[in-house]
Design a protein around this motif. Structure first.
Motif, PDB file in Angstrom:
ATOM      1  N   PRO A 174      -1.447   9.585  13.697  1.00  0.00           N
ATOM      2  CA  PRO A 174      -2.313  10.624  14.270  1.00  0.00           C
ATOM      3  C   PRO A 174      -1.777  11.067  15.623  1.00  0.00           C
ATOM      4  O   PRO A 174      -1.417  10.238  16.461  1.00  0.00           O
ATOM      5  CB  PRO A 174      -3.674   9.915  14.418  1.00  0.00           C
ATOM      6  N   PHE A 175      -1.713  12.370  15.827  1.00  0.00           N
ATOM      7  CA  PHE A 175      -1.144  12.884  17.072  1.00  0.00           C
ATOM      8  C   PHE A 175      -1.903  12.356  18.290  1.00  0.00           C
ATOM      9  O   PHE A 175      -1.314  12.140  19.357  1.00  0.00           O
ATOM     10  CB  PHE A 175      -1.157  14.411  17.073  1.00  0.00           C
ATOM     11  N   ALA A 176      -3.199  12.114  18.145  1.00  0.00           N
ATOM     12  CA  ALA A 176      -4.008  11.640  19.276  1.00  0.00           C
ATOM     13  C   ALA A 176      -3.530  10.289  19.809  1.00  0.00           C
ATOM     14  O   ALA A 176      -3.811   9.947  20.961  1.00  0.00           O
ATOM     15  CB  ALA A 176      -5.473  11.548  18.854  1.00  0.00           C
ATOM     16  N   LEU A 177      -2.808   9.509  18.994  1.00  0.00           N
ATOM     17  CA  LEU A 177      -2.328   8.198  19.433  1.00  0.00           C
ATOM     18  C   LEU A 177      -0.973   8.270  20.133  1.00  0.00           C
ATOM     19  O   LEU A 177      -0.491   7.272  20.657  1.00  0.00           O
ATOM     20  CB  LEU A 177      -2.215   7.246  18.238  1.00  0.00           C
ATOM     21  N   THR A 178      -0.331   9.427  20.136  1.00  0.00           N
ATOM     22  CA  THR A 178       0.987   9.535  20.749  1.00  0.00           C
ATOM     23  C   THR A 178       0.865   9.730  22.256  1.00  0.00           C
ATOM     24  O   THR A 178      -0.209  10.024  22.775  1.00  0.00           O
ATOM     25  CB  THR A 178       1.784  10.715  20.156  1.00  0.00           C
ATOM     26  N   ASP A 179       1.998   9.571  22.927  1.00  0.00           N
ATOM     27  CA  ASP A 179       2.038   9.726  24.383  1.00  0.00           C
ATOM     28  C   ASP A 179       2.370  11.156  24.806  1.00  0.00           C
ATOM     29  O   ASP A 179       2.602  11.412  25.986  1.00  0.00           O
ATOM     30  CB  ASP A 179       3.100   8.788  24.981  1.00  0.00           C
ATOM     31  N   HIS A 180       2.386  12.083  23.866  1.00  0.00           N
ATOM     32  CA  HIS A 180       2.848  13.442  24.156  1.00  0.00           C
ATOM     33  C   HIS A 180       1.673  14.393  24.348  1.00  0.00           C
ATOM     34  O   HIS A 180       0.651  14.284  23.675  1.00  0.00           O
ATOM     35  CB  HIS A 180       3.756  13.929  23.036  1.00  0.00           C
ATOM     36  N   ALA A 207       1.869   3.574  17.061  1.00  0.00           N
ATOM     37  CA  ALA A 207       2.389   4.939  17.166  1.00  0.00           C
ATOM     38  C   ALA A 207       3.693   4.963  17.946  1.00  0.00           C
ATOM     39  O   ALA A 207       4.654   5.633  17.553  1.00  0.00           O
ATOM     40  CB  ALA A 207       1.353   5.841  17.831  1.00  0.00           C
ATOM     41  N   ARG A 208       3.763   4.232  19.061  1.00  0.00           N
ATOM     42  CA  ARG A 208       4.988   4.205  19.862  1.00  0.00           C
ATOM     43  C   ARG A 208       6.165   3.659  19.055  1.00  0.00           C
ATOM     44  O   ARG A 208       7.276   4.196  19.106  1.00  0.00           O
ATOM     45  CB  ARG A 208       4.781   3.336  21.111  1.00  0.00           C
ATOM     46  N   LEU A 209       5.936   2.592  18.324  1.00  0.00           N
ATOM     47  CA  LEU A 209       7.017   1.984  17.552  1.00  0.00           C
ATOM     48  C   LEU A 209       7.472   2.898  16.421  1.00  0.00           C
ATOM     49  O   LEU A 209       8.671   3.035  16.165  1.00  0.00           O
ATOM     50  CB  LEU A 209       6.558   0.636  16.980  1.00  0.00           C
ATOM     51  N   LEU A 210       6.538   3.514  15.738  1.00  0.00           N
ATOM     52  CA  LEU A 210       6.895   4.387  14.617  1.00  0.00           C
ATOM     53  C   LEU A 210       7.651   5.631  15.076  1.00  0.00           C
ATOM     54  O   LEU A 210       8.438   6.198  14.317  1.00  0.00           O
ATOM     55  CB  LEU A 210       5.638   4.796  13.850  1.00  0.00           C
ATOM     56  N   LEU A 231      14.120   2.854  16.618  1.00  0.00           N
ATOM     57  CA  LEU A 231      13.602   2.072  15.489  1.00  0.00           C
ATOM     58  C   LEU A 231      13.586   2.861  14.187  1.00  0.00           C
ATOM     59  O   LEU A 231      13.315   2.286  13.129  1.00  0.00           O
ATOM     60  CB  LEU A 231      12.178   1.582  15.802  1.00  0.00           C
ATOM     61  N   LEU A 232      13.874   4.147  14.232  1.00  0.00           N
ATOM     62  CA  LEU A 232      13.776   4.950  13.014  1.00  0.00           C
ATOM     63  C   LEU A 232      14.796   4.525  11.963  1.00  0.00           C
ATOM     64  O   LEU A 232      14.479   4.453  10.773  1.00  0.00           O
ATOM     65  CB  LEU A 232      13.941   6.431  13.349  1.00  0.00           C
ATOM     66  N   THR A 233      16.041   4.242  12.378  1.00  0.00           N
ATOM     67  CA  THR A 233      17.050   3.820  11.401  1.00  0.00           C
ATOM     68  C   THR A 233      16.711   2.462  10.796  1.00  0.00           C
ATOM     69  O   THR A 233      16.721   2.314   9.561  1.00  0.00           O
ATOM     70  CB  THR A 233      18.448   3.804  12.037  1.00  0.00           C
ATOM     71  N   PRO A 242       0.833  -1.208   0.000  1.00  0.00           N
ATOM     72  CA  PRO A 242       0.000   0.000   0.000  1.00  0.00           C
ATOM     73  C   PRO A 242       0.860   1.246   0.000  1.00  0.00           C
ATOM     74  O   PRO A 242       1.983   1.247   0.510  1.00  0.00           O
ATOM     75  CB  PRO A 242      -0.803  -0.142   1.295  1.00  0.00           C
ATOM     76  N   GLN A 243       0.325   2.314  -0.574  1.00  0.00           N
ATOM     77  CA  GLN A 243       1.061   3.573  -0.639  1.00  0.00           C
ATOM     78  C   GLN A 243       1.366   4.102   0.757  1.00  0.00           C
ATOM     79  O   GLN A 243       2.449   4.631   1.003  1.00  0.00           O
ATOM     80  CB  GLN A 243       0.250   4.608  -1.430  1.00  0.00           C
ATOM     81  N   SER A 244       0.423   3.960   1.670  1.00  0.00           N
ATOM     82  CA  SER A 244       0.645   4.447   3.026  1.00  0.00           C
ATOM     83  C   SER A 244      -0.192   3.639   4.008  1.00  0.00           C
ATOM     84  O   SER A 244      -1.156   2.966   3.621  1.00  0.00           O
ATOM     85  CB  SER A 244       0.281   5.930   3.136  1.00  0.00           C
ATOM     86  N   LEU A 245       0.205   3.710   5.269  1.00  0.00           N
ATOM     87  CA  LEU A 245      -0.514   3.035   6.352  1.00  0.00           C
ATOM     88  C   LEU A 245      -0.619   4.014   7.509  1.00  0.00           C
ATOM     89  O   LEU A 245       0.382   4.588   7.932  1.00  0.00           O
ATOM     90  CB  LEU A 245       0.237   1.769   6.772  1.00  0.00           C
ATOM     91  N   THR A 246      -1.817   4.211   8.014  1.00  0.00           N
ATOM     92  CA  THR A 246      -2.039   5.108   9.145  1.00  0.00           C
ATOM     93  C   THR A 246      -2.128   4.293  10.427  1.00  0.00           C
ATOM     94  O   THR A 246      -2.893   3.318  10.494  1.00  0.00           O
ATOM     95  CB  THR A 246      -3.334   5.918   8.959  1.00  0.00           C
ATOM     96  N   ALA A 247      -1.326   4.640  11.411  1.00  0.00           N
ATOM     97  CA  ALA A 247      -1.347   3.926  12.687  1.00  0.00           C
ATOM     98  C   ALA A 247      -2.752   3.971  13.284  1.00  0.00           C
ATOM     99  O   ALA A 247      -3.407   5.014  13.278  1.00  0.00           O
ATOM    100  CB  ALA A 247      -0.348   4.550  13.652  1.00  0.00           C
ATOM    101  N   SER A 248      -3.188   2.837  13.788  1.00  0.00           N
ATOM    102  CA  SER A 248      -4.526   2.759  14.367  1.00  0.00           C
ATOM    103  C   SER A 248      -4.501   2.372  15.844  1.00  0.00           C
ATOM    104  O   SER A 248      -5.545   2.338  16.493  1.00  0.00           O
ATOM    105  CB  SER A 248      -5.376   1.738  13.600  1.00  0.00           C
ATOM    106  N   THR A 249      -3.303   2.069  16.374  1.00  0.00           N
ATOM    107  CA  THR A 249      -3.173   1.705  17.780  1.00  0.00           C
ATOM    108  C   THR A 249      -2.038   2.506  18.413  1.00  0.00           C
ATOM    109  O   THR A 249      -1.134   2.993  17.729  1.00  0.00           O
ATOM    110  CB  THR A 249      -2.859   0.207  17.953  1.00  0.00           C
ATOM    111  N   GLN A 250      -2.073   2.621  19.735  1.00  0.00           N
ATOM    112  CA  GLN A 250      -1.007   3.329  20.439  1.00  0.00           C
ATOM    113  C   GLN A 250       0.324   2.594  20.303  1.00  0.00           C
ATOM    114  O   GLN A 250       1.383   3.227  20.246  1.00  0.00           O
ATOM    115  CB  GLN A 250      -1.370   3.507  21.909  1.00  0.00           C
TER     116      GLN A 250
END
Length: 208
Positions: free
Chosen positions: A91-97, A16-19, A24-26, A5-13
């Protein structure tokens, strides 16, 4: 893989944490570029194969990485992995910040900590240094240590707020992008004989 798929939107916290996990970014970058085995990922990221497997297991469990093929061999087959999409959205709402500022600070904290720790190790090799606050050759306030010039061939740190014309600001943007393009072109996987360099450049519209 063209069928990703062209893109995937995180749907769970957890996604979001892993991304957004700096560790894990490298590895995720290599998985976005193409298929890799755990051993290839380990070499590219300077990890042990066990550490690479651990990261891949976490990303697979969250649905962010897929196995693209298994190559038969004596014993267990060699698996090749790929990111589950060509791009990810969080989505920012799924982040811990609590705020976007907290999120940005969290993404940069690991890089800054590594830079400070490495420079500190080089300076600590010669104890008894004095902290100096003075004007440099350009008349800018500078903070450094006695003997800091001893490590300038290995550590360069500078922070500047500059007011530029629109044309010069555009030129600066282009030059910084060209630097990273050059770095991407010449960077190699970790190997004996290669010189490590940790580069961090923060270029943002700013106000004093």
């Amino acid at each position: 893989m063209s069928d990703l798929p062209q893109s995937l939107t995180a749907s769970t916290q957890e996604q979001a944490r892993l991304l957004l996990d700096p560790a894990l970014l490298t590895p995720l970058g290599h998985l976005l570029r193409g298929e890799v085995s755990a051993a290839q990922l380990a070499r590219a990221c300077g990890l042990s194969v066990q550490q690479a497997h651990h990261r891949l297991t976490r990303l697979r469990a969250a649905g962010l990485v897929v196995v693209t093929q298994e190559q038969p061999r004596a014993g267990r087959p060699v698996k090749r992995y790929r990111a589950a999409a060509q791009a990810f959205h969080v989505p920012f709402a799924l982040t811990d910040h609590a705020t976007l500022a907290d999120l940005v600070a969290g993404l940069h904290r690991d890089l800054l900590a590594r830079q400070h720790e490495r420079v500190g190790r080089m300076l600590a090799a010669q104890p008894g240094r004095t902290l100096n606050i003075h004007l440099n050759a350009r008349g800018q306030v500078t903070l450094d240590f006695d003997g800091f010039e001893d490590v300038l061939d290995s550590a360069i740190s500078a922070h500047r707020l500059a007011y530029l014309s629109a044309a010069d600001a555009q030129e600066l943007d282009a030059r910084v992008q060209a630097l990273f393009d050059w770095l991407d072109e010449h960077a190699q996987s970790r190997a004996d004989g290669l010189v490590p360099r940790l580069l961090g450049v923060f270029l943002t519209p700013g106000d004093g």
